[in-house]
Design a protein around this motif. Structure first.
Motif, PDB file in Angstrom:
ATOM      1  N   HIS A 194      63.000  26.945  87.170  1.00  0.00           N
ATOM      2  CA  HIS A 194      64.425  27.176  86.929  1.00  0.00           C
ATOM      3  C   HIS A 194      65.148  25.844  86.750  1.00  0.00           C
ATOM      4  O   HIS A 194      64.891  24.894  87.508  1.00  0.00           O
ATOM      5  CB  HIS A 194      65.019  27.936  88.121  1.00  0.00           C
ATOM      6  CG  HIS A 194      66.333  28.585  87.813  1.00  0.00           C
ATOM      7  ND1 HIS A 194      67.505  27.886  87.781  1.00  0.00           N
ATOM      8  CD2 HIS A 194      66.650  29.871  87.513  1.00  0.00           C
ATOM      9  CE1 HIS A 194      68.495  28.698  87.479  1.00  0.00           C
ATOM     10  NE2 HIS A 194      67.999  29.925  87.317  1.00  0.00           N
TER      11      HIS A 194
ATOM     12  N   CYS B 210      74.745  34.140  82.655  1.00  0.00           N
ATOM     13  CA  CYS B 210      74.010  33.462  83.721  1.00  0.00           C
ATOM     14  C   CYS B 210      75.000  32.668  84.575  1.00  0.00           C
ATOM     15  O   CYS B 210      75.860  31.959  84.056  1.00  0.00           O
ATOM     16  CB  CYS B 210      72.965  32.524  83.126  1.00  0.00           C
ATOM     17  SG  CYS B 210      72.171  31.496  84.375  1.00  0.00           S
TER      18      CYS B 210
ATOM     19  N   CYS C 153      74.479  24.387  83.342  1.00  0.00           N
ATOM     20  CA  CYS C 153      73.066  24.232  83.000  1.00  0.00           C
ATOM     21  C   CYS C 153      72.882  23.308  81.792  1.00  0.00           C
ATOM     22  O   CYS C 153      73.531  23.472  80.760  1.00  0.00           O
ATOM     23  CB  CYS C 153      72.456  25.593  82.702  1.00  0.00           C
ATOM     24  SG  CYS C 153      70.707  25.499  82.295  1.00  0.00           S
TER      25      CYS C 153
ATOM     26  N   CYS D   7      72.554  32.809  77.189  1.00  0.00           N
ATOM     27  CA  CYS D   7      72.845  32.619  78.612  1.00  0.00           C
ATOM     28  C   CYS D   7      74.283  33.025  78.934  1.00  0.00           C
ATOM     29  O   CYS D   7      74.566  33.550  80.007  1.00  0.00           O
ATOM     30  CB  CYS D   7      72.660  31.160  79.005  1.00  0.00           C
ATOM     31  SG  CYS D   7      71.070  30.477  78.546  1.00  0.00           S
TER      32      CYS D   7
ATOM     33  N   CYS E  28      65.925  33.317  84.830  1.00  0.00           N
ATOM     34  CA  CYS E  28      66.362  32.461  83.729  1.00  0.00           C
ATOM     35  C   CYS E  28      65.824  33.025  82.421  1.00  0.00           C
ATOM     36  O   CYS E  28      64.687  33.483  82.355  1.00  0.00           O
ATOM     37  CB  CYS E  28      65.837  31.028  83.944  1.00  0.00           C
ATOM     38  SG  CYS E  28      66.182  29.918  82.574  1.00  0.00           S
ATOM     39  N   HIS E  29      66.635  32.983  81.398  1.00  0.00           N
ATOM     40  CA  HIS E  29      66.175  33.443  80.090  1.00  0.00           C
ATOM     41  C   HIS E  29      65.160  32.481  79.483  1.00  0.00           C
ATOM     42  O   HIS E  29      64.329  32.861  78.680  1.00  0.00           O
ATOM     43  CB  HIS E  29      67.359  33.573  79.116  1.00  0.00           C
ATOM     44  CG  HIS E  29      68.307  34.663  79.490  1.00  0.00           C
ATOM     45  ND1 HIS E  29      67.898  35.946  79.754  1.00  0.00           N
ATOM     46  CD2 HIS E  29      69.654  34.666  79.652  1.00  0.00           C
ATOM     47  CE1 HIS E  29      68.949  36.695  80.056  1.00  0.00           C
ATOM     48  NE2 HIS E  29      70.030  35.933  80.001  1.00  0.00           N
TER      49      HIS E  29
HETATM   50  S1  SF4 Z   1      69.593  31.455  81.800  1.00  0.00           S
HETATM   51 FE1  SF4 Z   1      68.403  29.680  82.355  1.00  0.00          FE
HETATM   52  S2  SF4 Z   1      68.739  28.238  80.698  1.00  0.00           S
HETATM   53 FE2  SF4 Z   1      70.289  29.775  80.539  1.00  0.00          FE
HETATM   54  S3  SF4 Z   1      72.023  28.937  81.669  1.00  0.00           S
HETATM   55 FE3  SF4 Z   1      70.903  30.223  83.056  1.00  0.00          FE
HETATM   56  S4  SF4 Z   1      69.538  28.834  84.031  1.00  0.00           S
HETATM   57 FE4  SF4 Z   1      70.254  27.774  82.243  1.00  0.00          FE
END
Ligand code: SF4
Ligand SMILES: Nc1ncnc2c1ncn2[C@@H]1O[C@H](COP(=O)(O)OP(=O)(O)OP(=O)(O)O)[C@@H](O)[C@H]1O
Ligand SMILES: [Mg+2]
Lengths: 342, 324
Positions: free
Chosen positions: B247, B284, B290, B297, B314-315
């Protein structure tokens, strides 16, 4: 702890000194001297007035009177009433149990119900009970004693006839004053002679109830509010969370781990209420013709009975100070951080 | 079967109309005798999760979960009375600030003996004997004389030892240590950590160690859960996570270790702060901070997804180089 007590004792002397100065000064600020008041409406021959004042020692310059007063005090002489010629100490000792009995009943009433209401209000914070109790407490706190006493008398004594209007005991009873506490004396008398004294205890209790409620309303309100806020504060403490994390019952968490700590400020407030109580006793005793210190002082003031006023108030003040002093020590005992202070 | 199983736990504060989810969809399992680390910035819901599990949020937070099971007992449906037989005995907890965690009005001995009386019915000489034994187990010097001490007479380190003695009094199966060393001096921190780990081994209890100190986790824990804004961001075995964080948030945490080293009070990792009640993004939760953020996201909230070495929310997890 010992040093703590000594330090507190050291503060007492200047306090006493201040009280003598104030009572001595205040009573002389009221227009009219004892002789004028005694004579009343009748015209007074200036020569007789001067003679009488001389006999009472009231013709001396004020500072000399004050020095005499302090000298007498220092030798333990509280003087005698200008009116009854009885020693002030003796009058005080005779009347004091009546006030003490009232005050004890009041503190019992206020402490039991105040703590209970405060604790429940804190636990049930935001509930109807909480809002109700706090609303009543606010009302009680701002209740004018005189008015409140008269309302209660009108309702319970006059309209319903449940309680007597005045005094400590029905005149039909003739109870020997053994302890000076009517509840105890009547109890003893009833036990000794159930025939003649039947119902005396109940009668004494009924006499006591209304004055106790009237005088207890403000302390009750103050104690309830203080208990609630203090409980709420302590309930947020980490150690209460620790207590719950131990798996202790809610009752134990509340009454042992929370209330024990919440009581410390409540105790102080209770001690301060004793002062308020003595002030309130003057009014309450007057309304209910309760033969105690309060009524005695009021009578003495209206007669300009200087020695009674000065020393009566001094003794009451001493009492209040002693109670506060005791509370401070209890406070130290309840709070280990103070007990162990160097 | 795991000792502790939490599935899809959410904890809400505030009014029904305007709720604040301090914990959301949290999964966690703890096996008998293992040490699980939980890390995450302040406000990420670490303490709330544990307090909810122990029933300490009664009257404060609303708790929902698919499963909340300890030692085969369903903590969701259990009565308050039955839960109090477990809490403080089989699950116990020590807290961050030892100076305020002990009741100032009672002696240390009283507070330790209280637990023993309640859960083990000890009394008299046996009670005192056991209390002394516990004080010695947590290495309090001059234990006999300290039984009569009040908390204010003890240092922070000593108080934490007393709290530990209280917590392990009934040989718990699970001990939760919520930042047990954060409030202490650096030198004392190491001692307390050592004590906890040695007790964990000698008593064979599971230990959940909430901390900001990743170095400690690396040293003592077998598994690690990384929390962010009320959710688990990543969960896995300690060596795996430390070698290959999946992550982006974990990666940032690990990067921050050298600068902060031992004794750091708060993790500061990526620029920005953990979103609070009103600024939670719809996608997210990490997306505003991030470094790998993409459009998906911001639109779509990722689920906690298992993969061979653990689980990640996480994607675009870091092991999946092709997807970015
Ligand atoms: S999904 Fe993963 S890559 Fe996307 S913002 Fe969240 S933590 Fe970051
Ligand atoms: N009793 C409560 N009422 C309302 N909100 C609360 C309550 N307890 C915690 N919260 C909120 O829940 C969120 C998570 O808090 P929590 O204490 O679990 O964080 P944490 O991860 O333990 O942080 P820290 O590292 O500072 O201990 C915070 O935003 C906090 O403000
Ligand atoms: Mg916390």
């Amino acid at each position: 702890m010992f040093a703590f007590i000594l330090r507190r004792l050291g503060l007492l002397l200047p306090t006493f000194f201040g009280i003598t100065l104030i009572t001595f000064g205040l009573i002389r600020l009221i227009p009219g001297d004892p002789v004028e008041v005694m004579v009343g409406e009748r015209t007074l021959d200036p020569q007789m007035h001067a003679d009488a004042m001389h006999r009472l020692g009231l013709d001396k310059p004020l500072y000399l009177q004050y020095v005499d007063y302090l000298g007498n005090l220092a030798s333990g002489n509280l003087g005698e009433s200008l009116v009854t010629k009885e020693s002030v100490w003796k009058e005080f000792a005779t009347l004091f149990p009546a006030t003490l009995e009232l005050a004890r009943m009041v503190m019992l009433f206020a402490a039991v119900f105040g703590l209970l209401a405060g604790v429940i209000a804190a636990i049930k914070r935001g509930s109807i009970f909480d809002h109700g109790v706090m609303g009543l407490a606010l009302t009680g706190f701002s209740m004018p004693i005189f008015w409140w006493g008269l309302i209660l008398i009108m309702f319970f004594s006059v309209k319903l006839g449940w309680t007597p209007v005045s005094g400590r005991l029905d005149l039909a009873f003739d109870i020997a004053p053994r302890t000076g506490f009517m509840l105890i004396d009547t109890w003893l008398a009833e036990a000794a002679d159930p025939e003649i004294n039947a119902g005396a205890f109940k009668d004494a209790l009924m006499h006591l109830i209304l004055p106790a409620i009237v005088l207890g309303t403000i302390p009750l309100a103050v104690i309830a509010r203080m208990t609630r806020s203090s409980m709420l504060e302590v309930l947020r403490e980490d150690y209460v969370r620790t207590a719950r994390a131990k798996g202790l019952s809610p009752a134990r968490v509340i009454f042992i781990h929370t209330l024990r700590n919440a009581l410390i400020p409540v105790l102080t407030v209770m001690g301060l209420q004793v002062g308020t109580l003595m002030g309130g006793a003057v009014l309450t005793e007057t309304i209910f013709s309760w033969p105690g210190i309060g009524k005695w002082l009021i009578d003495a003031i209206s007669r300009r009975d200087y020695p009674v006023v000065q020393n009566g108030i001094l003794m009451v003040a001493t009492l209040v100070i002693l109670v506060n002093f005791t509370v401070d020590i209890l406070y130290g005992i309840a709070n280990p951080r103070i007990r162990h202070a160097k | 079967m795991s000792l502790l199983q939490i599935k899809n736990l959410s904890v809400e504060f505030g009014s029904e109309k305007n709720p604040f989810r301090a914990v959301e969809g949290l999964d966690l399992t703890v096996d008998q005798g293992e040490i699980v680390g939980i890390v995450g910035e302040s406000g990420s819901g670490k303490s709330v999760t544990m307090m909810a599990m122990m029933g300490l949020l009664e009257g404060q937070g609303r708790i929902v979960a698919d499963k909340l099971e300890f030692d085969g007992k369903d903590l969701l449906t259990i009565s308050a009375r039955a839960r109090r037989k477990i809490v403080g005995k089989d699950i116990s907890m020590i807290f961050q600030d030892p100076m305020t965690a002990l009741n100032p009005s009672f002696t240390v001995g009283y507070q330790i003996m209280e637990v023993l009386k309640l859960h083990q019915g000890l009394h008299g000489a046996a009670l005192k004997q056991r209390a002394l034994e516990l004080m010695e187990m947590v290495e309090i010097p001059a234990a006999a004389s300290r039984l009569a001490a009040y908390p204010h007479q003890l240092s922070g380190g000593m108080s934490q030892r007393v709290a530990i003695a209280m917590a392990i009094a009934c040989n718990p199966k699970l001990l939760i240590a919520d930042e047990p060393t954060t409030a202490l001096d650096v030198t004392i921190q190491a001692q307390i950590m050592e004590l906890l780990v040695s007790l964990q081994q000698s008593q064979n209890m599971a230990l959940i160690l909430i901390t900001h100190d990743l170095a400690v986790v690396a040293e003592v824990a077998q598994r690690l859960a990384v929390m962010y804004a009320g959710q688990v961001a990543e969960m896995g075995k300690v060596p795996d996570i430390f070698r290959h964080p999946a992550h982006p948030y974990t990666e940032a945490l690990l990067k921050s270790i050298p600068e902060h080293s031992k004794g750091a009070h708060r993790l500061s990792t990526l620029p920005g702060i953990v979103p609070g009640q009103y600024d939670r993004p719809s996608g997210c939760l990490l997306s505003p901070r991030c470094p790998y953020v993409q459009q998906r996201c911001r639109d779509e909230r990722p689920e906690l997804t298992p993969y061979p070495q653990g689980a990640v929310r996480c994607h675009f997890p870091l092991y999946d180089k092709e997807s970015r």
